[in-house]
Design a protein around this motif. Sequence first.
Motif, short mmCIF file in Angstrom:
data_model
loop_
_atom_site.label_atom_id
_atom_site.label_comp_id
_atom_site.label_asym_id
_atom_site.label_seq_id
_atom_site.Cartn_x
_atom_site.Cartn_y
_atom_site.Cartn_z
N ALA A 1 -9.87 -9.40 -10.03
CA ALA A 1 -10.98 -10.32 -10.27
C ALA A 1 -12.33 -9.63 -10.04
CB ALA A 1 -10.85 -11.55 -9.38
N GLN A 2 -12.36 -8.67 -9.11
CA GLN A 2 -13.59 -7.93 -8.83
C GLN A 2 -13.80 -6.79 -9.84
OE1 GLN A 2 -15.75 -8.66 -6.24
NE2 GLN A 2 -14.49 -10.46 -5.85
N HIS A 3 -12.77 -6.46 -10.59
CA HIS A 3 -12.79 -5.34 -11.54
C HIS A 3 -13.19 -5.88 -12.91
CE1 HIS A 3 -11.88 -1.43 -13.07
NE2 HIS A 3 -10.81 -1.80 -13.75
N THR A 4 -14.41 -5.62 -13.33
CA THR A 4 -14.94 -6.25 -14.54
C THR A 4 -14.99 -5.31 -15.74
OG1 THR A 4 -17.19 -5.69 -13.81
CG2 THR A 4 -16.33 -7.88 -13.22
N HIS A 5 -14.51 -4.09 -15.62
CA HIS A 5 -14.50 -3.14 -16.73
C HIS A 5 -13.16 -2.41 -16.75
CE1 HIS A 5 -18.81 -3.57 -17.62
NE2 HIS A 5 -18.96 -3.66 -16.31
N GLY A 6 -12.77 -1.97 -17.94
CA GLY A 6 -11.53 -1.21 -18.03
C GLY A 6 -10.31 -2.10 -18.04
N TYR A 7 -9.28 -1.69 -17.31
CA TYR A 7 -7.97 -2.32 -17.40
C TYR A 7 -7.53 -2.91 -16.07
CZ TYR A 7 -7.96 0.47 -21.66
OH TYR A 7 -8.30 1.02 -22.87
N LYS A 8 -6.63 -3.87 -16.15
CA LYS A 8 -6.08 -4.48 -14.95
C LYS A 8 -5.15 -3.50 -14.25
CE LYS A 8 -6.14 -9.14 -16.96
NZ LYS A 8 -5.32 -10.30 -17.35
N TYR A 9 -4.96 -3.74 -12.94
CA TYR A 9 -4.08 -2.91 -12.12
C TYR A 9 -2.92 -3.75 -11.59
CZ TYR A 9 -7.25 1.09 -12.12
OH TYR A 9 -8.01 2.17 -12.50
N ALA A 10 -1.75 -3.13 -11.51
CA ALA A 10 -0.55 -3.81 -11.01
C ALA A 10 -0.07 -3.15 -9.73
CB ALA A 10 0.56 -3.77 -12.07
N LEU A 11 0.47 -3.95 -8.85
CA LEU A 11 0.99 -3.45 -7.57
C LEU A 11 2.17 -2.52 -7.81
CD1 LEU A 11 1.10 -3.61 -4.42
CD2 LEU A 11 2.69 -5.53 -4.72
N ASN A 12 2.12 -1.34 -7.21
CA ASN A 12 3.22 -0.39 -7.33
C ASN A 12 4.00 -0.25 -6.02
OD1 ASN A 12 4.80 1.66 -8.67
ND2 ASN A 12 3.71 3.19 -7.45
N ARG A 13 3.26 -0.29 -4.89
CA ARG A 13 3.93 -0.07 -3.61
C ARG A 13 3.10 -0.61 -2.45
NH1 ARG A 13 6.01 5.92 -1.51
NH2 ARG A 13 7.88 5.20 -0.47
N ILE A 14 3.77 -1.19 -1.48
CA ILE A 14 3.13 -1.57 -0.22
C ILE A 14 3.40 -0.44 0.77
CG2 ILE A 14 3.03 -3.26 1.64
CD1 ILE A 14 4.18 -5.32 -0.34
N GLU A 15 2.36 0.22 1.20
CA GLU A 15 2.52 1.40 2.05
C GLU A 15 2.50 1.07 3.54
OE1 GLU A 15 -0.50 4.07 0.66
OE2 GLU A 15 0.75 4.75 -1.01
N GLU A 16 1.75 0.05 3.92
CA GLU A 16 1.70 -0.32 5.34
C GLU A 16 1.16 -1.73 5.46
OE1 GLU A 16 -0.05 1.37 9.63
OE2 GLU A 16 -0.70 2.26 7.75
N ILE A 17 1.61 -2.43 6.49
CA ILE A 17 1.10 -3.77 6.76
C ILE A 17 1.15 -4.04 8.26
CG2 ILE A 17 3.38 -4.74 6.24
CD1 ILE A 17 1.94 -7.38 5.52
N LYS A 18 0.08 -4.62 8.77
CA LYS A 18 0.01 -5.09 10.15
C LYS A 18 -0.55 -6.50 10.13
CE LYS A 18 -0.96 -0.51 12.10
NZ LYS A 18 -1.93 0.30 12.88
N ILE A 19 0.03 -7.34 10.96
CA ILE A 19 -0.45 -8.72 11.05
C ILE A 19 -0.95 -8.94 12.47
CG2 ILE A 19 0.11 -11.15 10.79
CD1 ILE A 19 2.35 -10.37 8.90
N HIS A 20 -2.24 -9.19 12.59
CA HIS A 20 -2.84 -9.48 13.89
C HIS A 20 -2.81 -11.00 14.06
CE1 HIS A 20 -4.72 -5.40 14.43
NE2 HIS A 20 -4.46 -5.39 13.13
N THR A 21 -1.94 -11.45 14.95
CA THR A 21 -1.79 -12.88 15.17
C THR A 21 -2.52 -13.30 16.43
OG1 THR A 21 0.23 -12.67 16.49
CG2 THR A 21 0.49 -12.75 14.10
N VAL A 22 -2.82 -14.57 16.51
CA VAL A 22 -3.47 -15.12 17.70
C VAL A 22 -2.61 -16.26 18.20
CG1 VAL A 22 -5.50 -16.29 18.60
CG2 VAL A 22 -5.77 -14.48 16.92
N VAL A 23 -2.04 -16.07 19.40
CA VAL A 23 -1.27 -17.14 20.03
C VAL A 23 -2.26 -18.11 20.65
CG1 VAL A 23 0.49 -17.67 21.74
CG2 VAL A 23 0.61 -15.53 20.46
N SER A 24 -2.35 -19.27 20.07
CA SER A 24 -3.41 -20.19 20.47
C SER A 24 -2.85 -21.57 20.73
CB SER A 24 -4.49 -20.26 19.37
OG SER A 24 -5.45 -21.25 19.67
N GLN A 25 -3.55 -22.33 21.54
CA GLN A 25 -3.20 -23.72 21.76
C GLN A 25 -3.60 -24.57 20.56
OE1 GLN A 25 -5.05 -24.89 25.40
NE2 GLN A 25 -3.82 -23.50 26.67
#
Length: 301
Positions: free
Chosen positions: A44-68
């Motif tokens: 959506a931010q790419h306004t010129h050229g061609y669309k891009y497709a996901l090829n690989r997820i290389e890393e992911i971290k989820i910062h969670t908050v334990v909250s009341q």
Amino acid sequence: QEKSDQYLCLLLTWSDTCPNILLPECDSLEAEEAALVAQDHLNAQHTHGYKYALNRIEEIKIHTVVSQQPDGNNTYVMEIELLETDCHVLDPTPVANCTVRPKHLTAIEGDCDVVLKKVAGVLTVLAFKCKTEESREDLCLGCPTLLLLNHTQGQDFVQTSLIKLNNETQNLTYSLLEIGRMSSQVGSPLPPQVHIHTGRVSHKHGTGHHKLTALHNPHMSSYLSESAESAEVVPVAPALIVPAAEPASPSPVADGSSSDASSASVEVPITLVKREAPASIVAPAAPVAPLQVCPGRIRFF
């Protein structure tokens, strides 16, 4: 940043919030969902050229908050790899139905770090940074090579083709929107690929492809590092100190006067305790974090 958060969490045990870091598998449904949200946002931010497709997820971290609070939020920090498709950004075709450009036609790769926020089950992108470049793997001799989008001979070829098209078209005039890509091949004429649209001006670049937006809202998150390489320091478990055994109490010593052979001996009661002597002293193992299965699968090449 992560270490300081962990220390703060240990010190402020009375607090109602405490951050934790989860490391899901890169091919988990949770990671896939976040990566596709990132893919759509980047396109959506790419306004010129061609669309891009996901090829690989290389890393992911989820910062969670334990909250009341019932609607605690999570922050996703991801590294993903994308490949250029043959669908122009103005093409309404969903990315899932677009064809990824093969290597022999000079594939374009995008490597992006993306930060997302999940609040009440909804994922949104906060910030990202991307690096876009031509794939240099498995290049073949004689395959087409990309020309710069401002290549003089290539632009002349495009203008000549456009004039010819308008001369052969009745009651309709085409104007140039942009040059999507141009390539040349030894022993063949120049075959640029052109997208045309009325009322727009060509977007010019000094490269052979349209790059993804390099940086978006870096001030929105402190999780975007200066480079794709992790700057984390792996914590080392403190050495275990085994206390030395207490010295045995000295045996009672009889008075010198009783050492005489003629003196009567006095029996001192001794209590014996049987102990199993360990073969070796082994320090208890430090808690081991679950092994993260990353990077994930390759979808195309």
